[in-house]
Design an enzyme around this catalytic site. Structure first.
Site, PDB file in Angstrom:
ATOM      1  N   GLU A   1       0.843  -1.192   0.000  1.00 32.49           N
ATOM      2  CA  GLU A   1       0.000   0.000   0.000  1.00 32.49           C
ATOM      3  C   GLU A   1       0.875   1.237   0.000  1.00 32.49           C
ATOM      4  OE1 GLU A   1      -3.966  -1.776   2.241  1.00 32.49           O
ATOM      5  OE2 GLU A   1      -2.662  -0.383   3.312  1.00 32.49           O
TER       6      GLU A   1
ATOM      7  N   HIS B   1      -8.959  10.135   4.406  1.00 32.56           N
ATOM      8  CA  HIS B   1      -8.671   9.169   3.350  1.00 32.56           C
ATOM      9  C   HIS B   1      -8.964   9.848   2.017  1.00 32.56           C
ATOM     10  CE1 HIS B   1      -8.455   5.558   0.990  1.00 32.56           C
ATOM     11  NE2 HIS B   1      -8.104   4.864   2.059  1.00 32.56           N
TER      12      HIS B   1
ATOM     13  N   ARG C   1      -0.827   9.630   2.483  1.00 29.55           N
ATOM     14  CA  ARG C   1      -2.253   9.939   2.386  1.00 29.55           C
ATOM     15  C   ARG C   1      -2.560  11.433   2.489  1.00 29.55           C
ATOM     16  NH1 ARG C   1      -5.408   5.303   5.945  1.00 29.55           N
ATOM     17  NH2 ARG C   1      -5.336   3.672   4.361  1.00 29.55           N
TER      18      ARG C   1
ATOM     19  N   HIS D   1     -11.141   9.894   8.282  1.00 28.66           N
ATOM     20  CA  HIS D   1     -10.927   8.452   8.273  1.00 28.66           C
ATOM     21  C   HIS D   1     -10.304   7.918   9.551  1.00 28.66           C
ATOM     22  CE1 HIS D   1     -10.343   4.537   6.458  1.00 28.66           C
ATOM     23  NE2 HIS D   1      -9.043   4.589   6.629  1.00 28.66           N
TER      24      HIS D   1
ATOM     25  N   ARG E   1      -0.684   8.604   9.934  1.00 28.68           N
ATOM     26  CA  ARG E   1      -0.596   7.151  10.050  1.00 28.68           C
ATOM     27  C   ARG E   1      -0.228   6.484   8.738  1.00 28.68           C
ATOM     28  NH1 ARG E   1      -4.351   3.035   8.931  1.00 28.68           N
ATOM     29  NH2 ARG E   1      -5.889   4.613   8.365  1.00 28.68           N
TER      30      ARG E   1
END
Length: 542
Positions: free
Chosen positions: A125, A244, A290, A349, A384
């Site tokens: 990811e 997100h 992100r 998110h 994160r």
């Protein structure tokens, strides 16, 4: 034994287990299982699994399980994503324990994906340098993990589950938590009971539903964070809210999520003309951290370019088999991702901030532990790393179980008299109106892009809503919102998930975690709102 509560617990109960876990998500269930055979009680507002963000997680769990991967690489990626605020020892410990926790989950029956040789199948990811994401069915990790843990909990006689109870207030004597007040959702707004305890494990989830656009369930309204802060707990890094970048933008609440793994497989982010624009912002393009992707998508939408996730070439006709959850959400909205790009928008998110805990999950209040999204361990820093959240939840849930058992090796039943504790009734419809107003305000002023003017305006409006709020759960949500806004106002820089339009660059002097109590936030907000009100009067706005 799992109980379905009546308006009040049966008088036949002699008492309450001395460890009460608040929350029926991954962290709470895993902690209860790790405490077995010690009797514990879980209280949860929704049926276990239904109100938890854990069950909606699509990506998986990050763990260095491959021979070419290492704890050092996982740690390096975590630190890089965290934008200078990751607590190194905490993150290292989390990465080191990842493999053991994956094997725990396997023992509870989680069906992680395997290859033809029977080895765990690993994916990659955004911002990960290696393939290290352990998944289930492509995008069903959260649901599959929760299903397995729910079955394990239901089969564990030492775990009592009280569904339909909302934890509203922590009772404390000085700095020691002695119990909590919970409301029975089916018994009316005034149906409250006092549960005495020796230990409370707070695993109540995040704050996503404080925002108008979120991927989180309605129960994620910051109530646990606000409840702990009202009891005096120290709060850390509250300003860092991760958005997100690829929520499916079809007007649903909560917004369906187009998993990070799609970009890991090569899906492209394009504008309405089909032009990719992420490389204009970052050399990693769609695989940038992100926060960078979220701001780029936000800017594209605000400018009128639009933002879409084009999976046609990367996934194509295999979409239904490889990503069934995303495919079903798109088809339900009338979008076939095999034939057309998916409209996307940033959505609240994950909260990196929360109740400050140490390496054992202990808060600043004796008798109170916290794990999962409600806690701030320092492992995530300012942003994160994808799929580290489920890992952190199980690592700290296990640590808390060991710590509680070490401090209180002998189980006791705390005497419970069935005492109810009346609090003022509230107008439920009026409270929902206030919550809707709060969600819109947070999205507009405390969202992807922030500024001093907007944050001050938010604090003034939050103060107005606090004056009108009566329901303790809404009071908790408003406290959480205030903590986020004050923390965002204090951090006069941009770092990780926190972006200030008036301070668009990171300040090396601010490369540190920051802590806040609710009384401190109240004092700061009071001074700011007074000054803001005076300025409006001088400007002739009344």
């Amino acid at each position: 034994m799992s109980l379905t509560p009546s308006p009040f617990p049966p008088q036949s109960w002699a008492g309450i287990d001395d460890v009460v876990i608040v929350g029926g998500g991954l962290a709470g269930l895993f902690c209860a299982l790790k405490l077995a055979p010690r009797p514990v009680t879980i209280i949860t507002a929704a049926p276990i699994g239904e109100g938890a963000s854990s069950g909606w997680a699509q990506g998986g769990i990050a763990a260095a399980m491959d021979a070419e991967d290492s704890v050092e690489d996982h740690l390096a990626d975590t630190i890089a994503a965290g934008a200078g605020l990751v607590d190194g020892p905490i993150a290292r410990g989390m990465a080191e324990e990842a493999s053991a926790r994956i094997h725990d989950l396997l023992s509870y029956g989680v069906p992680f994906d395997r290859d033809l040789a029977g080895q765990l199948k690993l994916s990659r990811e955004a911002a990960h340098s290696r393939h290290r994401i352990v998944r289930v069915g492509g995008d069903r990790a959260g649901a599959a993990i929760m299903q397995a843990l729910i079955e394990a909990v239901r089969e564990t006689p030492s775990i009592r589950v009280l569904e339909g109870f909302v934890a509203e207030t922590l009772k404390a004597e000085s700095t020691y938590v002695t119990g909590l007040i919970a409301r029975d959702r089916r018994g009316g707004l005034s149906a409250r009971i006092l549960l005495p305890t020796r230990a409370v494990v707070l695993a109540s989830g995040g704050i996503g539903h404080l925002y108008a656009v979120t991927t989180n369930p309605p129960e994620a309204r910051g109530e646990g964070l606000g409840m702990a802060a009202r009891a005096g707990a120290l709060i850390a890094d509250a300003e860092f809210v991760q958005f997100h970048p690829t929520a499916v933008d079809v007007g649903r609440d909560p917004a369906p999520l187009a998993t990070e793994a799609l970009r890991g497989e090569g899906a492209a982010i394009v504008d309405r003309h089909g032009e990719r624009f992420m490389f204009e912002t970052h050399e990693a393009g769609e695989l940038a951290p992100r926060d960078i992707v979220a701001r780029a998508v936000h800017a594209a939408k605000m400018s009128g370019r639009g933002a879409f996730l084009d999976c046609r070439e990367a996934v194509g006709m295999e979409f239904p088999e490889r990503f069934p959850t995303v495919f079903a959400a798109c088809m339900e909205a009338g979008i076939d991702p095999r034939e057309a790009p998916i409209p996307i928008a940033p959505a609240a998110h994950y909260h990196m901030g929360g109740v400050h805990v140490d390496g054992l999950g202990r808060t600043s209040l004796d008798g109170l532990w916290a794990c999962g999204e409600v806690a701030s361990t320092g492992a995530h820093g300012a942003n994160r790393l994808a799929s580290n959240s489920l890992l952190e939840a199980v690592v700290f849930a296990a640590r808390i179980a060991e710590d509680v058992q070490g401090l209180m090796p002998n189980h006791r039943v705390v005497r419970w008299s069935g005492q109810s504790t009346p609090e003022g009734d509230a107008d439920e419809l009026g409270e929902e109106v206030l919550l809707t107003r709060l969600r819109r305000l947070m999205a507009e002023e405390v969202g992807v892009v922030r500024s001093q003017e907007g944050l001050e305006r938010a604090l003034e409006e939050i103060a107005e809503m606090q004056a009108a709020a009566r329901l303790p759960s809404l009071v908790n949500s408003l406290a959480a919102a205030k903590l986020v806004a004050v923390a965002a106002l204090r951090r006069e820089e941009s770092r990780g998930a926190h972006f200030r339009a008036d301070f668009p660059h990171p300040d090396p002097a601010e490369a540190r975690r920051r802590f806040l109590t609710l009384p401190q936030a109240d004092a700061i907000a009071k001074a700011i709102t007074a000054a803001y009100h005076d300025a409006r009067l001088e400007a002739g706005h009344g």
